[in-house]
Design an enzyme around this catalytic site. Structure first.
Site, PDB file in Angstrom:
ATOM      1  N   SER A 142     -15.146 -96.964 -56.711  1.00 52.68           N
ATOM      2  CA  SER A 142     -13.362 -97.402 -56.273  1.00 52.68           C
ATOM      3  C   SER A 142     -12.699 -96.984 -54.413  1.00 52.68           C
ATOM      4  CB  SER A 142     -12.041 -97.286 -57.365  1.00 52.68           C
ATOM      5  OG  SER A 142     -11.446 -97.392 -56.566  1.00 52.68           O
ATOM      6  N   TYR A 155      -9.308 -90.330 -62.218  1.00 48.56           N
ATOM      7  CA  TYR A 155      -9.823 -91.305 -61.964  1.00 48.56           C
ATOM      8  C   TYR A 155     -10.582 -91.460 -60.567  1.00 48.56           C
ATOM      9  CZ  TYR A 155     -11.003 -96.540 -60.773  1.00 48.56           C
ATOM     10  OH  TYR A 155     -11.538 -97.242 -60.705  1.00 48.56           O
ATOM     11  N   LYS A 159     -14.016 -90.647 -59.397  1.00 53.56           N
ATOM     12  CA  LYS A 159     -14.852 -91.931 -58.354  1.00 53.56           C
ATOM     13  C   LYS A 159     -15.387 -90.990 -57.191  1.00 53.56           C
ATOM     14  CE  LYS A 159     -14.256 -96.054 -60.718  1.00 53.56           C
ATOM     15  NZ  LYS A 159     -15.657 -96.246 -61.383  1.00 53.56           N
TER      16      LYS A 159
HETATM   17  N1  LIG Z   1      -9.562-103.445 -60.824  1.00 53.54           N
HETATM   18  C1  LIG Z   1     -10.275-102.752 -60.152  1.00 53.54           C
HETATM   19  O1  LIG Z   1      -8.843-102.870 -59.502  1.00 53.54           O
HETATM   20  C2  LIG Z   1     -11.013-101.938 -60.019  1.00 53.54           C
HETATM   21  C3  LIG Z   1     -11.109-101.753 -58.767  1.00 53.54           C
HETATM   22  C4  LIG Z   1     -11.607-100.554 -58.135  1.00 53.54           C
HETATM   23  C5  LIG Z   1     -13.123 -99.937 -59.266  1.00 53.54           C
HETATM   24  N2  LIG Z   1     -13.240-100.655 -60.134  1.00 53.54           N
HETATM   25  C6  LIG Z   1     -14.896-100.655 -60.859  1.00 53.54           C
HETATM   26  O2  LIG Z   1     -15.195-101.352 -61.183  1.00 53.54           O
HETATM   27  C7  LIG Z   1     -15.777-101.173 -62.668  1.00 53.54           C
HETATM   28  C8  LIG Z   1     -15.542-102.269 -63.549  1.00 53.54           C
HETATM   29  O3  LIG Z   1     -14.385-102.219 -64.073  1.00 53.54           O
HETATM   30  P1  LIG Z   1     -13.099-103.801 -64.070  1.00 53.54           P
HETATM   31  O4  LIG Z   1     -11.985-103.879 -63.396  1.00 53.54           O
HETATM   32  O5  LIG Z   1     -14.303-104.676 -64.333  1.00 53.54           O
HETATM   33  O6  LIG Z   1     -12.777-103.351 -65.791  1.00 53.54           O
HETATM   34  P2  LIG Z   1     -13.001-103.701 -66.641  1.00 53.54           P
HETATM   35  O7  LIG Z   1     -12.359-105.192 -67.350  1.00 53.54           O
HETATM   36  O8  LIG Z   1     -12.155-102.703 -68.465  1.00 53.54           O
HETATM   37  O9  LIG Z   1     -14.616-103.620 -67.344  1.00 53.54           O
HETATM   38  C9  LIG Z   1     -14.654-102.250 -67.679  1.00 53.54           C
HETATM   39  C10 LIG Z   1     -16.419-102.829 -68.380  1.00 53.54           C
HETATM   40  O10 LIG Z   1     -16.551-100.956 -68.757  1.00 53.54           O
HETATM   41  C11 LIG Z   1     -16.960-100.787 -70.034  1.00 53.54           C
HETATM   42  N3  LIG Z   1     -17.119 -99.937 -70.618  1.00 53.54           N
HETATM   43  C12 LIG Z   1     -16.073 -99.250 -70.195  1.00 53.54           C
HETATM   44  N4  LIG Z   1     -16.008 -98.028 -70.886  1.00 53.54           N
HETATM   45  C13 LIG Z   1     -17.436 -98.173 -71.484  1.00 53.54           C
HETATM   46  C14 LIG Z   1     -18.208 -96.901 -72.188  1.00 53.54           C
HETATM   47  N5  LIG Z   1     -17.515 -95.491 -72.406  1.00 53.54           N
HETATM   48  N6  LIG Z   1     -19.292 -96.856 -72.502  1.00 53.54           N
HETATM   49  C15 LIG Z   1     -19.826 -98.574 -71.813  1.00 53.54           C
HETATM   50  N7  LIG Z   1     -19.131 -98.965 -71.197  1.00 53.54           N
HETATM   51  C16 LIG Z   1     -17.823 -98.774 -71.127  1.00 53.54           C
HETATM   52  C17 LIG Z   1     -16.742-101.961 -70.673  1.00 53.54           C
HETATM   53  O11 LIG Z   1     -16.969-102.145 -71.816  1.00 53.54           O
HETATM   54  P3  LIG Z   1     -17.153-102.191 -73.322  1.00 53.54           P
HETATM   55  O12 LIG Z   1     -15.020-101.148 -73.246  1.00 53.54           O
HETATM   56  O13 LIG Z   1     -17.306-103.352 -74.094  1.00 53.54           O
HETATM   57  O14 LIG Z   1     -17.745-100.076 -73.659  1.00 53.54           O
HETATM   58  C18 LIG Z   1     -16.119-103.155 -70.184  1.00 53.54           C
HETATM   59  O15 LIG Z   1     -17.535-104.395 -70.059  1.00 53.54           O
HETATM   60  C19 LIG Z   1     -14.862 -99.656 -63.312  1.00 53.54           C
HETATM   61  O16 LIG Z   1     -15.759 -99.019 -62.946  1.00 53.54           O
HETATM   62  C20 LIG Z   1     -14.084 -99.358 -62.145  1.00 53.54           C
HETATM   63  O17 LIG Z   1     -13.553 -97.970 -62.208  1.00 53.54           O
HETATM   64  C21 LIG Z   1     -11.959-101.098 -60.811  1.00 53.54           C
END
Ligand SMILES: NC(=O)c1ccc[n+]([C@@H]2O[C@H](COP(=O)([O-])OP(=O)(O)OC[C@H]3O[C@@H](n4cnc5c(N)ncnc54)[C@H](OP(=O)(O)O)[C@@H]3O)[C@@H](O)[C@H]2O)c1
Length: 267
Positions: A142, A155, A159
């Site tokens: 991130s 967080y 990261k």
């Molecule tokens: N959205 C943003 O603004 C943003 C920005 C920068 C970086 N990111 C990064 O991108 C990645 C994906 O995030 P996203 O935005 O797609 O969020 P999201 O829509 O909340 O998806 C998160 C995913 O992670 C899985 N997850 C969470 N806890 C878990 C666990 N303990 N074991 C296995 N799987 C787990 C969830 O699946 P289950 O709940 O089914 O387990 C879901 O598939 C993350 O690493 C996040 O930090 C996101």
């Protein structure tokens, strides 16, 4: 066949990466989709199967090392190896440090286990197989892994830890044929804020709004897939993110002000 393991594949960026990889590889893709929510994984798997990809869904909680090892072992047992590992599973928390009571500090441990340790455990277990295939490792970090942001100490720690781990690993693997791509998204239009934990370590349902400036999830996934295919060392998303890297070197206190402003503007 190209065997691709994706953690956090049930929703958001991970689910979209799975769909785009399925589109790209078609019948030549084996997609191993890991997360906790099996029903959501099934939906993503059928979307990938619709374009010919072979899929395997595995219920995995990446905060448990044994489940990360099991994910890799089951993949290798079924498909003989791994070509691409995408460490994407993640969770966020928002709280100012002074709001967190000492008995709730295990919130920091949990965020580290999911975001950082989950990636370390999967990568460690997969490494011999990735060396054999001269494969690709992807870490979805991130911009919060490059710049400290207010209210995101847990967080950002996780990261930044990912950034350090995967930057270091890249140097260890420099002549091995295995590449390490680190993705640094900014705000992306997913449900991550809905799942975000508060100072009590509980899901904070007040945080349902997505910034109108958030990047569409399709674009974020496209940039990650493209960087993976090109074996790029990193992909820093958003103009502010790219500029921020330089400003941090020249005028670090300015970056602090930019970071505070960027969070203030979020609903
Ligand atoms: N959205 C943003 O603004 C943003 C920005 C920068 C970086 N990111 C990064 O991108 C990645 C994906 O995030 P996203 O935005 O797609 O969020 P999201 O829509 O909340 O998806 C998160 C995913 O992670 C899985 N997850 C969470 N806890 C878990 C666990 N303990 N074991 C296995 N799987 C787990 C969830 O699946 P289950 O709940 O089914 O387990 C879901 O598939 C993350 O690493 C996040 O930090 C996101």
């Amino acid at each position: 066949m190209t065997t691709i393991v994706i953690t956090g594949a049930s929703d958001g960026i991970g689910a979209e990466i799975a769909r785009q990889m399925a589109d790209r590889y078609g019948v030549k893709a084996v997609l191993v989709l890991a997360a906790r929510d099996v029903a959501k994984l099934q939906t993503v798997a059928s979307q990938c199967a619709a374009v010919g990809a072979r899929t395997l869904i595995l219920p995995v909680d990446v905060s448990e090392q044994s489940q990360c090892i099991q994910l890799i072992e089951t993949t290798v047992k079924n498909f003989g190896g791994i070509d691409i590992l995408i460490n994407n599973a993640g969770i966020s928390a928002q709280a100012f440090l002074q709001e967190v009571e000492s008995q709730k500090l295990n919130l920091y441990d949990y965020i580290m286990r999911v975001n950082h340790w989950g990636s370390v455990w999967c990568t460690h277990a997969a490494l011999p197989h990735l060396l054999a295939s001269q494969g690709r490792i992807v870490a979805v970090a991130s911009l919060a892994g490059l710049v400290g942001l207010p209210g995101l100490t847990a967080y950002c720690s996780s990261k930044f830890a990912m950034t350090g781990f995967f930057e270091s690993l890249r140097t260890e693997l420099i002549d091995s044929g295995v590449c390490v791509t680190i993705a640094y998204p900014g705000f992306v239009d997913t449900q991550m804020r809905v799942h975000r934990l508060n100072a009590q370590g509980e899901v904070d349902s007040s945080n349902r709004h997505i910034s109108k400036n958030a990047m569409p999830v399709e674009e974020c996934a496209r940039l990650i897939v493209q960087a993976t295919m090109r074996r790029k060392r990193q992909v820093v998303m958003t103009t502010k993110g790219k500029l921020g890297q330089w400003i941090k070197l020249i005028a670090p206190s300015w970056i602090d002000r930019m970071a505070i402003a960027s969070i203030k503007h979020k609903p």
